[in-house]
Write an enzyme that holds these catalytic residues in place. Structure first.
Site, PDB file in Angstrom:
ATOM      1  N   CYS B  89       0.730  -0.691  -0.254  1.00  0.00           N
ATOM      2  CA  CYS B  89       0.065   0.100   0.282  1.00  0.00           C
ATOM      3  C   CYS B  89       0.842   1.136  -0.036  1.00  0.00           C
ATOM      4  O   CYS B  89       1.209   1.252  -0.795  1.00  0.00           O
ATOM      5  CB  CYS B  89      -0.929   0.123   0.845  1.00  0.00           C
ATOM      6  SG  CYS B  89      -2.456   1.144   1.110  1.00  0.00           S
ATOM      7  N   HIS B 198      -3.415  -5.476   1.082  1.00  0.00           N
ATOM      8  CA  HIS B 198      -2.905  -6.024   2.516  1.00  0.00           C
ATOM      9  C   HIS B 198      -2.703  -7.651   3.460  1.00  0.00           C
ATOM     10  O   HIS B 198      -3.689  -7.987   3.376  1.00  0.00           O
ATOM     11  CB  HIS B 198      -3.365  -4.950   3.741  1.00  0.00           C
ATOM     12  CG  HIS B 198      -3.058  -4.078   3.785  1.00  0.00           C
ATOM     13  ND1 HIS B 198      -2.262  -2.817   4.266  1.00  0.00           N
ATOM     14  CD2 HIS B 198      -4.146  -2.136   2.778  1.00  0.00           C
ATOM     15  CE1 HIS B 198      -2.061  -1.510   3.725  1.00  0.00           C
ATOM     16  NE2 HIS B 198      -3.881  -1.376   2.917  1.00  0.00           N
ATOM     17  N   GLU B 200      -0.906  -8.880   5.137  1.00  0.00           N
ATOM     18  CA  GLU B 200      -0.326  -8.536   6.694  1.00  0.00           C
ATOM     19  C   GLU B 200      -2.221  -8.567   7.094  1.00  0.00           C
ATOM     20  O   GLU B 200      -2.189  -9.131   9.028  1.00  0.00           O
ATOM     21  CB  GLU B 200       0.468  -7.390   7.243  1.00  0.00           C
ATOM     22  CG  GLU B 200      -0.137  -6.354   7.697  1.00  0.00           C
ATOM     23  CD  GLU B 200      -0.259  -5.390   6.362  1.00  0.00           C
ATOM     24  OE1 GLU B 200      -0.877  -6.225   5.067  1.00  0.00           O
ATOM     25  OE2 GLU B 200      -0.639  -4.146   5.826  1.00  0.00           O
TER      26      GLU B 200
END
Lengths: 82, 234
Positions: B89, B198, B200
């Protein structure tokens, strides 16, 4: 010496911010057909010589103030003939 | 060869996904190491994550200020030496501004911030950072961004295609108007990857999807290998 840098989205580059402004101007009843939003940066440079000042500000634009992929820039020097 | 490779997570003022990234890396077998943006040298790490967030308040353009930070100079050197670098990002935006990756991230065509799970199609698995994925695989990973519209002009897009730099594309509806539905690109060497989704936030099925773990675990593998190759040259 004072320089004003005008940064604009290049023609053909989608400008969502400009589109939003255009829509709002229409809502206010203005007959606009296009609005593009850019950015103004005023810088004071140490150089007194207009050519040197312009060269320096050009470097600033290339390296940071504008992204040449999507933006064009124009430099105005205070008191200098364009 | 270390059991748990050390992977640096660079924290800029305004980063906000650094802890999630560090947690996910720890859960996937790495030892996360926090790197401060003002650090001129990287600690002893074998991989780097540039996390999501709003570095320097997104002033000027997303990533434009962060790429000039001392830590980013060190990251560029690390990348030039073949070290694996993953930008997520805002990290992707920084890598583009640093010209380590092609293109630039523009405001979403919809003018709206988008925050939802998206489906992705894996285009490349022959780079270390995607080694755990399968070509053509469909991954579900969340996005959350206002400026994720990846843009290159036609000439640059041809080069990107020639060098086969597109790693991930949105599968189905394009959420931000990016050229070619691109969600992630790598450098020509394949050791630097940037993506808007994302991973994560998608390492545990309890949180909706575990697909992000495939990308982060690939990074952990790549870091382990990079550490091994460095040790071999000493």
């Amino acid at each position: 010496m004072r320089a004003t840098v005008l940064v604009r989205p290049k023609p053909g580059i989608l400008d969502p911010q400009g589109q939003a402004v255009e829509g709002s101007l229409r809502q206010l009843g203005f007959g606009v057909t296009s609005a593009r939003v850019g950015r103004v940066v005023d810088v004071e440079v140490a150089a007194d010589d207009p050519d040197a000042a312009r060269a320096e500000v050009e470097q600033m634009c290339e390296q940071l103030l504008a992204n040449p992929l999507i933006e064009s820039y124009e430099i105005e020097l205070e008191g200098a003939a364009r | 060869m270390t059991e748990r490779p050390r992977i640096g997570v660079v924290v800029f003022p305004g980063s906000n996904d650094d802890r999630d990234a560090a947690w996910a890396l720890g859960a996937l077998g790495a030892e996360p190491v926090v790197v401060w943006h003002a650090d001129e040298q990287l600690p002893d790490v074998a991989g780097i994550v540039l996390p999501g967030g709003f570095s320097y308040g997104d002033y000027l353009r997303c990533g434009a200020i962060a790429r000039l930070s001392p830590a980013m100079r060190a990251v560029a050197e690390f990348a030039a030496e073949g070290g694996p670098v993953l930008g997520i990002c805002n990290g992707f935006q920084i890598l583009c501004e640093a010209r380590l990756l092609p293109g630039v991230l523009r405001p979403n065509a919809s003018r709206r911030f988008v925050c939802r799970d998206v489906a992705l199609r894996v285009e490349r698995t022959d780079i270390p950072l995607m080694s755990r994925c399968l070509t053509g695989q469909r991954l579900v990973i969340p996005i959350k961004h206002g400026e994720g519209c990846w843009f290159v002009d036609e000439a640059a897009l041809e080069r990107v295609a020639e060098l086969d730099q597109v790693v991930l594309r949105y599968d189905g509806k394009n959420p931000n108007g990016s050229v070619g539905g691109v969600a992630g690109v790598c450098n020509p060497e394949g050791n630097v990857l940037g993506l808007m989704p994302h991973p994560e936030h998608a390492v545990d099925p309890l949180l909706g999807s575990g697909d992000g773990a495939l990308i982060l675990a690939s990074l952990v593998d790549a870091a382990r290998e990079h550490h091994g190759s460095l040790a071999a040259t000493l």
